[in-house]
Design a protein around this motif. Structure first.
Motif, PDB file in Angstrom:
ATOM      1  N   LEU A 141      -4.027  -7.792   6.256  1.00 57.43           N
ATOM      2  CA  LEU A 141      -3.061  -6.750   5.913  1.00 57.43           C
ATOM      3  C   LEU A 141      -2.247  -7.095   4.673  1.00 57.43           C
ATOM      4  O   LEU A 141      -1.568  -6.224   4.125  1.00 57.43           O
ATOM      5  N   TYR A 204       0.395   0.836  14.395  1.00 58.65           N
ATOM      6  CA  TYR A 204      -0.731   0.404  15.226  1.00 58.65           C
ATOM      7  C   TYR A 204      -0.553   0.875  16.663  1.00 58.65           C
ATOM      8  O   TYR A 204      -1.527   1.239  17.340  1.00 58.65           O
ATOM      9  N   TRP A 210      -6.908  -0.184  12.436  1.00 59.37           N
ATOM     10  CA  TRP A 210      -6.239  -0.546  11.182  1.00 59.37           C
ATOM     11  C   TRP A 210      -6.623   0.355  10.021  1.00 59.37           C
ATOM     12  O   TRP A 210      -5.813   0.586   9.122  1.00 59.37           O
TER      13      TRP A 210
END
Length: 399
Positions: A141, A204, A210
């Motif tokens: 991320l 989330y 994702w």
């Protein structure tokens, strides 16, 4: 005729057994699947823990972070065949085939710039990874900050989003940042990354994927829900054309950035020995081997101090109120050499060196906290501009 009837009866008797055997085979296959797949996870427990972290604006404890790391890794099920990227295997064998065409095109236009970022962006990636780990989030991320701002704290969009994570002011405040006429914590790498971690957890909780989270990060959860409803699917590759073009391109930019950074032997997750780096006879890393471009005037006012330990260039620069570019100018390849050799001949302007020596152990402690992802990062070292106050004008006395 009797033989035909007997044969038909025999087939009918055996058919249920064959079906039972097939069912038993499927059951055995299911037994081999990971027990902790998202289909059997208690999402209510997961959502409640995430909600607690987001509402309290605190870093989860180790047990919660470990739990998050187990459940959130499955969010990449529509990107990587084994839920997460394995650098020891070929990238093409792991990534979803639907992404390969876009990756090739993106490499042609952005590959050189992102390849250079592997080097100068290393301290930023180290810092972001440390904070993401505190929240049990996937390290991948960190590339959202690349897409959003090219890792720049000064980045500002025409809509008013600011900082490395490009928060709008109202979203920043919702996730614990101060944004007003005097302070803008969206520009603070430490605090904004903590806020981004909480925001990513919140998204989330809603989407459990994702790739969909990234689409929501770009265009908002409402547009993602609309695409899910219209397509009848929660798989990004099936609903992507129901999303705005900007959002689906955003997701593919993330995938391509990850490929460029990691697929070609990237150094942002694991540090590799630099074959061109030399070590001095005493075993210490010599910064002169990387040929820093210092002027004669800079050399006259530069102090050198050998240091050892888990120091991070970005944290040192922050505590010394130095721009990271200036720090790297004096100390090229600092993070790689510290990671490989354990010590470094630190070079700083004399006034900055005095500040470093006074705060040496405090800085080291903060660096270790980030590395271990153990405790909250100290925020008392963040420097803000002074608030200017104006004295009220004196009233003239009436004659």
């Amino acid at each position: 005729m009797k033989r035909i009837i007997i044969l038909l009866v025999t087939v009918c008797l055996l058919l249920p057994k064959a079906k039972a055997g097939s069912a038993n085979y499927n059951f055995l296959e299911q037994e081999q699947l990971p027990v902790s797949d998202t289909t059997v996870e208690d999402e209510k427990k997961e959502d409640a823990l995430i909600e607690e972290v987001v509402k309290t604006k605190t870093i989860p404890g180790k047990d919660k972070a470990e739990y998050f790391s187990q459940v959130t890794r499955y969010g990449f099920k529509n990107l990587f065949s084994k839920y997460s990227y394995n650098p020891s295997l070929s990238y093409s064998s792991q990534v979803n085939p639907s992404a390969t065409g876009f990756i090739q095109d993106y490499m042609k236009s952005h590959g050189n710039y992102l390849t250079k970022m592997k080097g100068w962006g290393q301290p930023y990636f180290n810092l972001i990874e440390g904070i993401l780990m505190q929240y049990g989030l996937p390290r991948e991320l960190k590339y959202i900050a690349v897409i959003e701002s090219n890792l720049s704290t000064g980045a500002t969009s025409y809509k008013g989003a600011g900082g490395p994570w490009q928060f709008m002011p109202y979203t920043a405040r919702d996730y614990g940042l101060v944004v007003n006429g005097y302070y803008d914590e969206r520009r603070d790498y430490f605090k904004s990354t903590h806020a981004a971690s909480r925001y990513l957890l919140s998204l989330y909780k809603q989407l459990h994927d994702w790739l969909l989270v990234m689409a929501a990060y770009n265009g908002g959860p409402g547009r993602v829900y609309s695409a899910i409803k219209k397509s009848g699917s929660r798989n990004f590759w099936q609903l992507q054309y129901y999303l705005p073009e900007e959002s689906r391109t955003y997701v593919k930019r993330f995938i391509a950035t990850h490929y460029i950074m990691e697929g070609g032997g990237g150094i942002t997750t694991m540090t590799n020995q630099n074959p061109g780096m030399q070590i001095d006879a005493g075993g210490g890393a010599n910064p002169f081997d990387t040929k820093p471009q210092l002027t004669p005037e800079e050399l006259k006012t530069t102090a050198t101090q050998t240091i050892s330990g888990k120091y991070n260039s970005l944290i040192i620069a922050k505590n010394l109120t130095m721009d990271i570019i200036q720090f790297n100018h004096f100390n090229p390849d600092f993070d790689n050499m510290m990671a490989n050799n354990g010590n470094y001949d630190l070079r700083l302007p004399q006034d900055k060196m005095q500040v470093f020596l006074v705060n040496k152990y405090t800085i080291l402690n903060e660096c270790v906290q980030v590395l271990l992802a153990d405790d909250n990062i100290s925020s008392n070292q963040t420097f803000y501009p002074e608030v200017k106050t104006t004295k009220p004008a004196k009233k003239k006395k009436a004659k």
